[in-house]
Design an enzyme around this catalytic site. Structure first.
Site, PDB file in Angstrom:
ATOM      1  N   GLY C 266       0.808  -1.212   0.000  1.00 41.83           N
ATOM      2  CA  GLY C 266       0.000   0.000   0.000  1.00 41.83           C
ATOM      3  C   GLY C 266       0.848   1.272   0.000  1.00 41.83           C
ATOM      4  O   GLY C 266       2.070   1.233   0.171  1.00 41.83           O
ATOM      5  N   HIS C 267       0.169   2.392  -0.141  1.00 45.36           N
ATOM      6  CA  HIS C 267       0.886   3.661  -0.263  1.00 45.36           C
ATOM      7  C   HIS C 267       1.600   4.024   1.034  1.00 45.36           C
ATOM      8  O   HIS C 267       1.153   3.708   2.120  1.00 45.36           O
ATOM      9  CB  HIS C 267      -0.034   4.787  -0.728  1.00 45.36           C
ATOM     10  CG  HIS C 267      -1.221   5.060   0.129  1.00 45.36           C
ATOM     11  ND1 HIS C 267      -2.012   6.153  -0.072  1.00 45.36           N
ATOM     12  CD2 HIS C 267      -1.769   4.392   1.173  1.00 45.36           C
ATOM     13  CE1 HIS C 267      -2.987   6.143   0.812  1.00 45.36           C
ATOM     14  NE2 HIS C 267      -2.864   5.094   1.569  1.00 45.36           N
ATOM     15  N   ASN C 268       2.739   4.660   0.870  1.00 38.05           N
ATOM     16  CA  ASN C 268       3.552   5.194   1.974  1.00 38.05           C
ATOM     17  C   ASN C 268       4.303   4.118   2.748  1.00 38.05           C
ATOM     18  O   ASN C 268       4.986   4.442   3.723  1.00 38.05           O
ATOM     19  CB  ASN C 268       2.714   6.004   2.975  1.00 38.05           C
ATOM     20  CG  ASN C 268       1.757   6.953   2.297  1.00 38.05           C
ATOM     21  OD1 ASN C 268       2.106   7.578   1.312  1.00 38.05           O
ATOM     22  ND2 ASN C 268       0.543   7.044   2.799  1.00 38.05           N
TER      23      ASN C 268
END
Lengths: 378, 378, 378
Positions: C266-268
């Protein structure tokens, strides 16, 4: 964060707030004098934003980061601003932007920067694309290199089809939709307006349907999947997610549905408006989900189930029966150190027996004169 | 359901039943007079089929829908027809098609309609496809736009390769196979006859093999994957499913294997004939599965396991040891309201201890005169 | 195994061992006389290798296969060779290659054979590829048929981009990287040197971020994802795996990270150097993982978590809180026959209550004179 805009293209703070769709959010700048000259070139988090960026305070636990924040401006709730001022008599280096919904305001600003970036994207039909003569491309449609648009498909005004997409025959895509690279639509798939489909999305593959054929030994007869896929407006679908076509009727995603990456929606499912699912969720065939449900990552749904509106399922939960009442539901084996898990997991296989023993001991304890008749050797 | 055939192309009911491969299913029409004039343009469920469609009764729980059904014809078992007539003296609007296997008959009819649709598909090699000079395309092969066929690959008679597929060098695809768009075959992959590979399928990517290299601090040495992938006849593989190539020997899928979407088959696995897996299943490397297994969605298999024939695994179950005996196996944490789950999950971490306490209490209850020596403070 | 090299191209055993990068592994051939004439055309397992192949003994449980092994040579530890000789006075048909790390040596030999195969691959830019005028391709770059390289992207010397890849604008790929077919990079993605990206990989799709918009009923406002993706050196990413771009900052994979197929990052997220994940793992947004972690297949991670270095998570485990201490962690419901599972699972929903009953019974047993006040009717 990455540089979003060159300084000469960066808007003034007040212009930026007006340009974003902030109607109804009661947005105001406390330091108006400064705000006219402040140029905002990007967005940063409280502890990374620099003097040409705007930041925001949404999570109250990050309030302590305000004092050291180097941003040009910070969006925060009026009460958080008052609290900050009470503790810090000196004005901060940043201009305060007061707003009842800082997280939503951040979303709107990020959209503004993204639209600005998109303004640089190429337009028109790339000469390497293969577009059927009888496909209908409305005004302003962009087709990327090496995309394929098959017969009788219609693509709505302003939509963008990325490089290497394959859009089968008889599809319909609404206006202002964005298909990233390598999206596949099988024949007859309908997608609404303002859709965002990410790379590797597959809409309309055959649902998984087979009938055992007793005339053979173990072979399966394929049930041809004759239904379609209908996707509402304002739907976003993440990378490598698949939505299968229906067996007889259509598989349906309502308006505003948001699916993350690598989700699987089986044939004949109907997903209600504004339901959102995090990545890696699997929904087996013919399951019907209500509106505004929120599904955590890697949750799994059996087939032919019904979920009501506003049902929240925790990540990793397997749902195997109907859930009609709104609320949050969970079913996850707690993680532990491996040795501890082994000891406890060994008891799982004896739980029914353990309950019996407890019951017997209760009786024994209540009437200790009786002989013990439930002796266990564990 | 979507219109499948224009009225003038719709067959008479009796023709349709003959055209479908119904040998051995004892199919007969009770209302022969009507059957000659009845035209069947599609298939519908009992409660949606219209007067140009055929429907079927397979699930006994749907029997009550027969009375209101508006279909032209309904396929049902003789005993269900007798039961219906006993309760409804008036003849229904639909002709009864008596058949020992209504669900299988429905499958065969759906296949007939699907074949009819496929008759309209384009033929030949699209000029935008990139086909190596030394690739061998047998008679009647169709290659879609922007597909790539690399050196020395052979594609069997009547097979269709969809738009944007990439078939690496030295592959073999049997006759009458159907590859939808965006399928990827790495070098040297073998696929049998009558395969259906859905969009995004990847066959022959490297298995996940690394050796720790003690000469470095934490780095992994790649184990080049030198084996291949061999897929039997009559195999269907769903969208975005991946089957990795073997490390040394081949990864093998037997005849008639059916894989749903987003399944992962690790390197060196061998999956027995007619085994079927629902979506999102993961099978780690070197696991061997028997024939006619049925694997529920999102089930997970550790590596180097052996499953016997006719093993059924429930959806969401993690299998971490061999299962040799036929039967159904399950391991799923039951879902509950979140608060309830929290209370019960908290006990999971104390199960081994709880069992000890039960044992101690049993002894105590049996001999209450002894002092309690297992006092717990929970 | 498949034929890897024609006999005339097969190296002598001694040449092969020198050509592979075996420095520091103390590799020696016991039968040097034979070794000069032995030609090695491939690698096989102990029970399948033929007289032109080399095999290895790494797993001590396979020691009994040595006597029947038909390979030209076998790599094994000196102590295993001594043990074999003690039991088998007659010399085997294979030459013994003594090595402290047989599995690593096998990996290095497999790499050698793979490089040899790759020497036959096509070179240069295929005329059907679409390469932007301002893309920078360094020396020796190969671009496969129908690949797309967009503006301002730079591809390092010696890298190979497979058929049908789409590399968005402003990307950077380091030298000697290998992108198989159908890889998608969104704009601005950075990949290091010696990367291997398998078919269907998607790097840089939007993270899943939405803000509820209280001005509407249930609609989600998209949070445009303005960060990027940065991948270190020596990273391998399996087929159909997706790594989302960050919301504001970048999503980061460290050096030497190995991801199997169908993983979702997922992002980050930030994944530490040399961490390896088996297939079907999902990592929700903003989770930070240490170095040298090993994650079993289908494990699931909640968002905003922190994992320390050297954490091992068993396959199928859901991780929902921080794990800072190195070690192995597990949380999997044990599989059982379905009926047994049903009985035991029914108790899961009453565990908190069962613990209370045990406690009450303990008190009762300790003081049997008191009246029982915790009577249950189960």
């Amino acid at each position: 964060m990455p540089v979003l805009l060159a300084p000469q293209r960066a808007p003034a703070l007040s212009q930026l707030l007006q340009a974003a769709d902030s109607v109804g959010l009661g947005c105001s700048i406390t330091e108006s004098a400064q705000a006219d000259t402040l140029r905002i070139a990007g967005i940063g988090s409280l502890n990374t934003a620099g003097p040409a960026e705007i930041s925001f305070l949404s999570n109250p636990r990050l309030q302590s980061q305000l004092a050291q924040c180097q941003a040009a401006a910070v969006i925060l709730r009026p009460q958080d601003w008052t609290a900050f001022q009470a503790q810090h008599p000196e004005p901060p280096v940043w201009a305060a932007v007061l707003c009842s919904q800082p997280y939503l305001m951040y979303a709107l600003l990020a959209q503004w920067f993204d639209r600005h970036r998109l303004a640089d994207l190429p337009q028109g039909i790339h000469p390497s694309a293969v577009v059927a003569d009888d496909a209908v491309l409305e005004a302003g449609v962009h087709i990327g290199p090496l995309a394929v648009i098959e017969s009788r498909t219609r693509i709505g005004a302003g939509s963008r089809v990325g490089a290497g997409c394959v859009i089968g025959p008889d599809c319909t895509i609404g206006r202002d939709s964005l298909l990233h690279a390598h999206v596949t639509l099988y024949h007859g798939v309908q997608v609404g307006a303002r859709a965002i489909l990410h790379a590797g999305v597959v809409l309309g593959a055959d649902g998984f349907g087979f009938a055992p054929d007793p005339r053979t030994s173990g072979a399966w007869a394929k049930i041809a999947q004759l239904g379609g896929v209908r996707i509402g407006d304002d739907v976003e679908i993440g990378a490598n997610t698949t939505v299968d076509r229906g067996a007889v009727e259509d598989t349906v995603l309502g308006n505003g549905v948001k699916l993350d990456n690598q989700i699987m929606i089986g044939h004949n499912c109907r997903i209600g408006d504004h339901t959102a699912m995090a990545a890696c969720v699997g929904v087996a065939g013919s399951t019907v989900m209500g509106q505004r449900c929120v599904i955590g990552g890697a949750a799994m749904f059996g087939g032919h189930l019904t979920l009501g509106d506003d049902v929240h399922i925790s990540g990793g939960t397997a749902v195997t029966s109907d859930i009609l009442k709104a609320g949050r539901y969970t079913g996850v084996f707690p993680v532990a150190e491996h040795g501890t898990w082994q000891h406890n997991a060994a008891v799982i296989g004896q739980l029914a027996q353990l309950r019996k023993r407890v019951r017997a001991t209760e009786r024994q304890a209540a009437s200790p004169a009786e002989p013990m008749n439930n002796k266990q050797d564990t």
